[in-house]
Design a protein around this motif. Structure first.
Motif, PDB file in Angstrom:
ATOM      1  N   LEU A  91      78.591  53.380 -44.342  1.00 35.01           N
ATOM      2  CA  LEU A  91      77.561  54.375 -44.057  1.00 35.01           C
ATOM      3  C   LEU A  91      76.385  54.234 -45.013  1.00 35.01           C
ATOM      4  O   LEU A  91      75.222  54.371 -44.604  1.00 35.01           O
ATOM      5  CB  LEU A  91      78.159  55.783 -44.131  1.00 35.01           C
ATOM      6  N   ALA A 148      83.989  57.048 -41.062  1.00 35.12           N
ATOM      7  CA  ALA A 148      83.743  55.629 -41.329  1.00 35.12           C
ATOM      8  C   ALA A 148      83.754  55.376 -42.830  1.00 35.12           C
ATOM      9  O   ALA A 148      83.518  56.290 -43.629  1.00 35.12           O
ATOM     10  CB  ALA A 148      82.397  55.222 -40.727  1.00 35.12           C
ATOM     11  N   PRO A 166      78.296  65.139 -37.775  1.00 33.68           N
ATOM     12  CA  PRO A 166      78.829  63.930 -38.430  1.00 33.68           C
ATOM     13  C   PRO A 166      77.776  62.831 -38.499  1.00 33.68           C
ATOM     14  O   PRO A 166      77.061  62.572 -37.529  1.00 33.68           O
ATOM     15  CB  PRO A 166      79.999  63.528 -37.540  1.00 33.68           C
ATOM     16  N   PHE A 191      79.050  62.855 -44.026  1.00 33.60           N
ATOM     17  CA  PHE A 191      79.615  61.548 -43.686  1.00 33.60           C
ATOM     18  C   PHE A 191      80.819  61.692 -42.749  1.00 33.60           C
ATOM     19  O   PHE A 191      81.678  62.555 -42.940  1.00 33.60           O
ATOM     20  CB  PHE A 191      80.038  60.816 -44.954  1.00 33.60           C
ATOM     21  N   SER A 192      80.859  60.827 -41.761  1.00 31.24           N
ATOM     22  CA  SER A 192      81.979  60.791 -40.818  1.00 31.24           C
ATOM     23  C   SER A 192      83.151  60.045 -41.441  1.00 31.24           C
ATOM     24  O   SER A 192      83.146  59.703 -42.630  1.00 31.24           O
ATOM     25  CB  SER A 192      81.543  60.119 -39.520  1.00 31.24           C
ATOM     26  N   THR A 210      77.171  59.015 -38.610  1.00 31.02           N
ATOM     27  CA  THR A 210      77.835  57.761 -38.282  1.00 31.02           C
ATOM     28  C   THR A 210      76.906  56.589 -38.580  1.00 31.02           C
ATOM     29  O   THR A 210      75.792  56.760 -39.081  1.00 31.02           O
ATOM     30  CB  THR A 210      78.248  57.744 -36.806  1.00 31.02           C
ATOM     31  N   ARG A 211      77.358  55.384 -38.239  1.00 34.05           N
ATOM     32  CA  ARG A 211      76.572  54.192 -38.567  1.00 34.05           C
ATOM     33  C   ARG A 211      75.227  54.140 -37.839  1.00 34.05           C
ATOM     34  O   ARG A 211      74.295  53.493 -38.326  1.00 34.05           O
ATOM     35  CB  ARG A 211      77.375  52.932 -38.251  1.00 34.05           C
ATOM     36  N   ASP A 212      75.133  54.771 -36.662  1.00 36.31           N
ATOM     37  CA  ASP A 212      73.864  54.709 -35.916  1.00 36.31           C
ATOM     38  C   ASP A 212      73.084  56.023 -35.960  1.00 36.31           C
ATOM     39  O   ASP A 212      72.088  56.180 -35.272  1.00 36.31           O
ATOM     40  CB  ASP A 212      74.121  54.311 -34.462  1.00 36.31           C
ATOM     41  N   THR A 213      73.509  56.987 -36.813  1.00 35.58           N
ATOM     42  CA  THR A 213      72.830  58.281 -36.852  1.00 35.58           C
ATOM     43  C   THR A 213      71.411  58.165 -37.390  1.00 35.58           C
ATOM     44  O   THR A 213      70.493  58.806 -36.879  1.00 35.58           O
ATOM     45  CB  THR A 213      73.631  59.282 -37.706  1.00 35.58           C
ATOM     46  N   TYR A 220      73.748  66.919 -42.004  1.00 36.36           N
ATOM     47  CA  TYR A 220      74.813  65.992 -41.650  1.00 36.36           C
ATOM     48  C   TYR A 220      75.778  65.848 -42.818  1.00 36.36           C
ATOM     49  O   TYR A 220      75.451  66.142 -43.980  1.00 36.36           O
ATOM     50  CB  TYR A 220      74.247  64.606 -41.314  1.00 36.36           C
TER      51      TYR A 220
END
Length: 532
Positions: free
Chosen positions: A493, A488, A406, A485-486, A408-411, A483
């Motif tokens: 994102l 969020a 996934p 998208f999660s 995420t915003r900090d990936t 990856y």
């Protein structure tokens, strides 16, 4: 006349002193061989999958041999344990370093080369612990030969029956040939083994004449559980290729097989030994260094007989590669200097070495050892000793599952940290984007020519579509860290990736080694991917 004689005397005195300086510089002092910046370290897993390292600890002009254990794959380490009661000279550089191995009943075995009083001479030393490292036997010499000659560059292995095998480079035959005024190329490989947990040794058995004098020997267990060796050999015509043989308990009938055919003709010390890993199906995976067409390169290949198969050159500048394999999982690490820092780079393959995906990169601007890679039942670890400590990184999940992770915003921040110091691409796409398929197809085509091309793919489809995403990447032939998208919000994102990105696809970001990045919208061309 007196003035002329005086100047002649001064000149002669200067030449004598200068020659003494050169002689002194040419003599490797035992202290320099035993510690100083010698960071040579070996890593291994015990029967409980705990990570151990063995290294030297300098004491005055000598050193102790010490071991350390980590129960959490290198995050923390137990206090170091000295295995030697008294310090002694210890070789601890990358090609000639202390070794550690484990027996089936949790025995701990440690070996090292101890330089003796003459240039390039040494003895192979061994100690054991039968109580988990609480106590250690007095160090003993493995070989029966006690001449003041080379017994160096030892390797250590324990087979499935619990027998301990030790190989080393030996110059007794060279000495005999010189005494008889006969030509003799290189040195020899000898071995011994113990079937009583290291209490006594059987040998010395000669494995081969005419080995290289200064390259490490690779030991592994083959699919039949036999101890086998791979080493740099001096073939006729001074061709320094690699040989392979099975170690036999009686020392008889050893057959030597030539396994590389690069035909490097040189009378010199390459200081680059091979590494070998054999899987249960009998596949012999190896990495080695040779010079081909005037350029020194490290290579990966499968040893098949007359010539290695699926040979792939490692990146230019790659040195001192190591390899591990388990099932279809093959991991390779090497070190490379980029002009500013030393990098440890890696590849991982999940199809038996046919294709490789770039793995983690580590770096240091200080002194460092050669990198090691080793496998557990669930992962592969990179272990690299630097001047400021031991770095451990997970090369990849050895289960072979190509999971879509996934995003995420900090990936992205984590991706940038993982690949810091290396060139790589982050490519945005989705399953319904026709132009994305063209872009991914161009990536797959270039990866066939350049296996080191590092790519991270991020699908803007939800991670719930992981199965379709994985299938599409496989159909296209793209090898990437993948990856999706999660849960969020998509806008959040996209903003985390690039506030200036409005959602057009395909969208890609090219990262350089210094950390800068360039955004590209539209189909990636071969020229753009190649950086031209």
């Amino acid at each position: 006349m007196k003035s002329l004689n005086f100047h002649r005397h001064c000149a002669a005195t200067f030449l004598v002193l200068l020659s003494l300086v050169f002689v002194a510089l040419a003599q490797p002092a035992l202290s320099a061989m035993s510690h100083g910046r010698a960071l040579g370290t070996t890593a291994a897993f015990d029967q409980q999958q705990r990570l151990w390292i063995v290294r030297s600890e300098p004491v005055d002009k000598n050193a102790h041999v010490v071991v350390e254990r980590s129960d959490d794959h290198g995050k923390t380490w137990q206090p170091a344990i000295r295995v030697t009661a008294k310090p002694e000279p210890v070789s601890a550089d990358g090609e000639n370093r202390p070794k550690i191995a484990f027996g089936p009943r949790n025995e701990i075995y440690v070996s090292w080369t101890s330089p003796t009083s003459e240039k390039f001479t040494g003895d192979i030393r061994f100690t054991r612990s039968l109580d988990g490292g609480k106590s250690w036997s007095a160090p003993a010499v493995v070989h029966h030969d006690r001449q003041l000659i080379t017994h160096r560059f030892e390797s250590l292995l324990v087979d499935q029956a619990g027998r301990i095998w030790v190989t080393w480079i030996d110059k007794r035959d060279l000495g005999a040939a010189q005494a008889a005024k006969r030509e003799y190329a290189g040195a020899a490989v000898y071995y011994a083994y113990s079937d009583d947990r290291g209490a006594t040794w059987r040998g010395d058995y000669k494995l081969a004449d005419n080995s290289c004098e200064c390259c490490r020997i690779a030991l592994a267990l083959d699919s039949k559980g036999r101890a086998v060796a791979m080493w740099r050999h001096v073939f006729p015509g001074s061709e320094r290729d690699h040989a392979f043989a099975v170690l036999k308990p009686d020392g008889q009938g050893v057959a030597i097989e030539r396994v590389t055919t690069d035909r490097w003709k040189i009378d010199a010390c390459p200081h680059h030994g091979p590494s070998l890993a054999i899987t249960a199906d009998g596949a012999r995976h190896a990495v080695w260094f040779n010079q081909v067409n005037g350029a020194g390169r490290a290579f990966y290949g499968r040893l098949t007989g007359a010539a290695p198969a699926n040979v792939q050159p490692l990146p230019v500048g790659a040195m001192h590669a190591d390899i591990a394999a388990r099932g279809n999982i093959v991991g390779i690490v090497w070190k490379r200097f980029d002009g500013n820092a030393t990098q440890v780079e890696s590849w991982i393959s999940k199809d038996g070495g046919r294709h490789f995906t770039p793995g983690p990169t580590l770096q240091t601007e200080g002194e460092s050892d050669q990198p090691r890679v080793l496998s557990t039942d669930s992962s592969m670890l990179i272990v690299w000793r630097k001047a400021d400590g031991v770095a451990v990184a997970n090369l990849g999940d050895a289960s072979g599952d190509d999971a879509i992770k996934p995003f995420t915003r900090d990936t992205l921040r984590k991706i940038e940290q993982q690949h810091a110091g290396a060139e790589f691409w982050v490519v945005m796409w989705d399953l319904e984007c026709v132009y994305c398929m063209k872009s991914l197809g161009n990536i797959a085509a270039l990866q066939k020519q350049q296996p080191t091309l590092k790519v991270v793919t991020v699908s803007t489809d939800p991670v719930g579509a992981a199965s379709d995403i994985r299938q599409r990447l496989a159909e296209l032939g793209v090898r990437s860290e993948a990856y999706a998208f999660s849960a969020a919000p998509e806008e959040a994102l996209r903003y985390a990736i690039d506030p200036a990105w409005m959602g057009e696809k395909p969208r890609a970001y090219r990262y350089t080694a210094n950390g800068s990045r360039t955004a590209i919208s539209g189909v990636l061309t071969a020229k753009e991917l190649a950086g031209s």
